[in-house]
Design a protein around this motif. Structure first.
Motif, PDB file in Angstrom:
ATOM      1  N   VAL A  85      27.318   9.566 -16.124  1.00 39.12           N
ATOM      2  CA  VAL A  85      27.352   8.786 -17.349  1.00 39.12           C
ATOM      3  C   VAL A  85      26.164   7.833 -17.330  1.00 39.12           C
ATOM      4  CG1 VAL A  85      28.843   6.960 -16.426  1.00 39.12           C
ATOM      5  CG2 VAL A  85      28.839   7.438 -18.874  1.00 39.12           C
ATOM      6  N   ALA A  86      25.551   7.648 -18.496  1.00 39.07           N
ATOM      7  CA  ALA A  86      24.421   6.726 -18.609  1.00 39.07           C
ATOM      8  C   ALA A  86      24.890   5.446 -19.293  1.00 39.07           C
ATOM      9  CB  ALA A  86      23.286   7.364 -19.402  1.00 39.07           C
ATOM     10  N   ILE A  87      24.599   4.324 -18.666  1.00 37.98           N
ATOM     11  CA  ILE A  87      24.894   3.023 -19.258  1.00 37.98           C
ATOM     12  C   ILE A  87      23.675   2.610 -20.066  1.00 37.98           C
ATOM     13  CG2 ILE A  87      25.500   0.629 -18.775  1.00 37.98           C
ATOM     14  CD1 ILE A  87      27.665   2.736 -18.030  1.00 37.98           C
ATOM     15  N   THR A  88      23.822   2.583 -21.386  1.00 38.32           N
ATOM     16  CA  THR A  88      22.664   2.407 -22.270  1.00 38.32           C
ATOM     17  C   THR A  88      22.951   1.310 -23.292  1.00 38.32           C
ATOM     18  OG1 THR A  88      23.486   4.233 -23.653  1.00 38.32           O
ATOM     19  CG2 THR A  88      21.837   4.774 -21.981  1.00 38.32           C
ATOM     20  N   ASP A  89      23.031   0.090 -22.803  1.00 38.57           N
ATOM     21  CA  ASP A  89      23.256  -1.020 -23.722  1.00 38.57           C
ATOM     22  C   ASP A  89      22.022  -1.275 -24.575  1.00 38.57           C
ATOM     23  OD1 ASP A  89      25.962  -1.959 -23.239  1.00 38.57           O
ATOM     24  OD2 ASP A  89      25.267  -2.385 -21.206  1.00 38.57           O
ATOM     25  N   VAL A 149      28.428  17.982 -18.832  1.00 38.25           N
ATOM     26  CA  VAL A 149      28.604  17.365 -17.517  1.00 38.25           C
ATOM     27  C   VAL A 149      28.329  15.870 -17.560  1.00 38.25           C
ATOM     28  CG1 VAL A 149      28.011  19.502 -16.321  1.00 38.25           C
ATOM     29  CG2 VAL A 149      26.216  17.802 -16.780  1.00 38.25           C
ATOM     30  N   ALA A 150      27.759  15.387 -18.669  1.00 38.88           N
ATOM     31  CA  ALA A 150      27.348  13.988 -18.736  1.00 38.88           C
ATOM     32  C   ALA A 150      27.417  13.476 -20.165  1.00 38.88           C
ATOM     33  CB  ALA A 150      25.921  13.824 -18.208  1.00 38.88           C
ATOM     34  N   ASP A 151      27.685  12.191 -20.264  1.00 35.04           N
ATOM     35  CA  ASP A 151      27.543  11.469 -21.520  1.00 35.04           C
ATOM     36  C   ASP A 151      26.386  10.501 -21.309  1.00 35.04           C
ATOM     37  OD1 ASP A 151      27.765  10.110 -23.900  1.00 35.04           O
ATOM     38  OD2 ASP A 151      29.930   9.756 -23.740  1.00 35.04           O
ATOM     39  N   LEU A 152      25.323  10.671 -22.074  1.00 33.00           N
ATOM     40  CA  LEU A 152      24.088   9.932 -21.848  1.00 33.00           C
ATOM     41  C   LEU A 152      23.859   8.793 -22.831  1.00 33.00           C
ATOM     42  CD1 LEU A 152      21.703  12.935 -21.029  1.00 33.00           C
ATOM     43  CD2 LEU A 152      22.977  11.476 -19.440  1.00 33.00           C
ATOM     44  N   HIS A 153      24.883   8.436 -23.603  1.00 33.46           N
ATOM     45  CA  HIS A 153      24.735   7.345 -24.572  1.00 33.46           C
ATOM     46  C   HIS A 153      26.045   6.573 -24.636  1.00 33.46           C
ATOM     47  CE1 HIS A 153      23.227   6.104 -28.885  1.00 33.46           C
ATOM     48  NE2 HIS A 153      23.628   5.066 -28.157  1.00 33.46           N
ATOM     49  N   VAL A 154      26.125   5.515 -23.827  1.00 34.63           N
ATOM     50  CA  VAL A 154      27.368   4.744 -23.688  1.00 34.63           C
ATOM     51  C   VAL A 154      27.047   3.252 -23.633  1.00 34.63           C
ATOM     52  CG1 VAL A 154      29.370   4.308 -22.221  1.00 34.63           C
ATOM     53  CG2 VAL A 154      28.507   6.644 -22.468  1.00 34.63           C
ATOM     54  N   HIS A 155      27.842   2.460 -24.352  1.00 35.04           N
ATOM     55  CA  HIS A 155      27.666   1.010 -24.390  1.00 35.04           C
ATOM     56  C   HIS A 155      28.796   0.286 -23.664  1.00 35.04           C
ATOM     57  CE1 HIS A 155      24.362   1.079 -27.337  1.00 35.04           C
ATOM     58  NE2 HIS A 155      24.981   2.144 -27.817  1.00 35.04           N
ATOM     59  N   THR A 156      28.438  -0.810 -22.993  1.00 34.68           N
ATOM     60  CA  THR A 156      29.421  -1.689 -22.365  1.00 34.68           C
ATOM     61  C   THR A 156      29.542  -2.979 -23.187  1.00 34.68           C
ATOM     62  OG1 THR A 156      27.965  -3.066 -20.989  1.00 34.68           O
ATOM     63  CG2 THR A 156      28.496  -0.857 -20.157  1.00 34.68           C
ATOM     64  N   ILE A 157      30.383  -3.882 -22.713  1.00 34.77           N
ATOM     65  CA  ILE A 157      30.546  -5.167 -23.379  1.00 34.77           C
ATOM     66  C   ILE A 157      29.227  -5.931 -23.479  1.00 34.77           C
ATOM     67  CG2 ILE A 157      32.993  -5.448 -22.850  1.00 34.77           C
ATOM     68  CD1 ILE A 157      32.179  -7.164 -20.459  1.00 34.77           C
ATOM     69  N   SER A 158      28.272  -5.579 -22.648  1.00 37.97           N
ATOM     70  CA  SER A 158      26.991  -6.287 -22.670  1.00 37.97           C
ATOM     71  C   SER A 158      26.222  -6.075 -23.967  1.00 37.97           C
ATOM     72  CB  SER A 158      26.126  -5.852 -21.488  1.00 37.97           C
ATOM     73  OG  SER A 158      26.704  -6.259 -20.269  1.00 37.97           O
ATOM     74  N   LYS A 191      11.290   1.252 -14.788  1.00 36.36           N
ATOM     75  CA  LYS A 191      12.207   1.156 -13.648  1.00 36.36           C
ATOM     76  C   LYS A 191      13.619   1.638 -13.974  1.00 36.36           C
ATOM     77  CE  LYS A 191       9.599  -2.642 -11.606  1.00 36.36           C
ATOM     78  NZ  LYS A 191       9.576  -4.086 -11.242  1.00 36.36           N
ATOM     79  N   LEU A 192      13.877   1.940 -15.235  1.00 36.17           N
ATOM     80  CA  LEU A 192      15.191   2.446 -15.629  1.00 36.17           C
ATOM     81  C   LEU A 192      15.277   3.951 -15.420  1.00 36.17           C
ATOM     82  CD1 LEU A 192      15.689   0.388 -18.911  1.00 36.17           C
ATOM     83  CD2 LEU A 192      16.756  -0.025 -16.690  1.00 36.17           C
ATOM     84  N   ASP A 193      16.498   4.430 -15.285  1.00 29.92           N
ATOM     85  CA  ASP A 193      16.705   5.869 -15.071  1.00 29.92           C
ATOM     86  C   ASP A 193      16.532   6.666 -16.351  1.00 29.92           C
ATOM     87  OD1 ASP A 193      17.411   5.476 -12.356  1.00 29.92           O
ATOM     88  OD2 ASP A 193      19.486   5.027 -12.930  1.00 29.92           O
ATOM     89  N   ILE A 194      16.883   6.051 -17.480  1.00 27.79           N
ATOM     90  CA  ILE A 194      16.823   6.770 -18.763  1.00 27.79           C
ATOM     91  C   ILE A 194      16.574   5.756 -19.871  1.00 27.79           C
ATOM     92  CG2 ILE A 194      19.353   6.651 -19.055  1.00 27.79           C
ATOM     93  CD1 ILE A 194      19.149   9.410 -20.478  1.00 27.79           C
TER      94      ILE A 194
END
Length: 240
Positions: A36-40, A4-13, A93-96
């Motif tokens: 989805v988790a944004i985990t830069d 139901v989720a992808d918990l390890h994803v990177h953005t351009i950051s 303060k982060l969600d994950i």
């Protein structure tokens, strides 16, 4: 096994990934993911954002296009004490919070030294997941790590990227960790470690390895929103 989720994803950051949050959310929605988790990467990784970037994730909505967003980090371990490259005040303060050993950030060492470093990382009260623990660049005593993951209630990741395009030689180590996790009852997640939006949610190799070793969905956190929420909710007890 359905996720139901992808918990390890990177953005351009992250500096070496190639998609925006909006592109990632669109890909997640198209694949039927609910979260989805944004985990830069944390600041110690070359090209990664500064510490304030993670504080300012408050500017990102909690949901887009029907997909829930977790605002997180893949923190870098920077010494043998398990110190992370973001302070605990911001981590709280982060969600994950994902944490891992990365070239250019964590010192290389012996099996004993690497094992101690990973276990020390788990002792941080804000760490939710240890990523790619099967990385052959940092050989570990897998049994000791799995036992510590149970003790400190930290999940271990089966990293799909490690089984496809990165960290060659990971598969037998990942399989060993999976078998030990089944033996000791450690929590697992499957993560894409996506650095491009089209890879979000693509967990085929991780799924095959989990199922080949007798792991059912009940042992993998991101097969259920309820399991994810329950795992992350244990952090609330650490704020008191």
């Amino acid at each position: 096994m359905k996720f139901v989720a992808d918990l390890h994803v990177h953005t351009i950051s992250s500096g070496h990934a190639y998609s925006t949050i909006l592109e990632i959310v669109a890909a997640a929605a198209a694949k039927g993911l609910e979260m989805v988790a944004i985990t830069d990467h944390g600041p110690a990784m070359p090209g990664a954002p500064c510490a304030y970037h993670f504080s300012n994730l408050a500017a990102v909505p909690p949901e887009l296009s029907g997909v829930r967003l977790l605002k997180g980090i893949e923190a870098n371990v920077i010494d043998r004490n398990g110190t992370l490259d973001l302070d605990n005040e911001r981590l709280a303060k982060l969600d994950i919070v994902l944490a891992g050993l990365h070239t250019k950030c964590a010192p290389y060492g012996s099996v004993t030294e690497n094992t101690a470093m990973m276990i020390n990382t788990m002792k941080n009260p804000w760490v939710d997941v240890i990523v790619h623990p099967g990385n052959p660049e940092y050989p570990i005593d897998a049994e000791a790590v799995v036992q510590a993951a149970v003790e400190f209630d930290v999940a271990l990741e089966v990293n799909n990227s490690s089984l496809t395009i990165s960290r060659r030689g990971s598969k037998p180590r990942c399989e060993h960790i999976i078998r030990l996790a089944k033996q000791y009852g450690a929590k697992l997640i499957a993560g894409t470690d996506s650095h491009f939006a089209l890879a979000v949610g693509e967990l085929q190799q991780a799924t095959e390895l989990l199922e080949a070793n007798g792991i059912g969905p009940e042992a993998v956190i991101n097969t259920s929103l309820e399991r994810i929420e329950k795992h992350l909710a244990r952090r609330s007890n650490r704020r008191n």
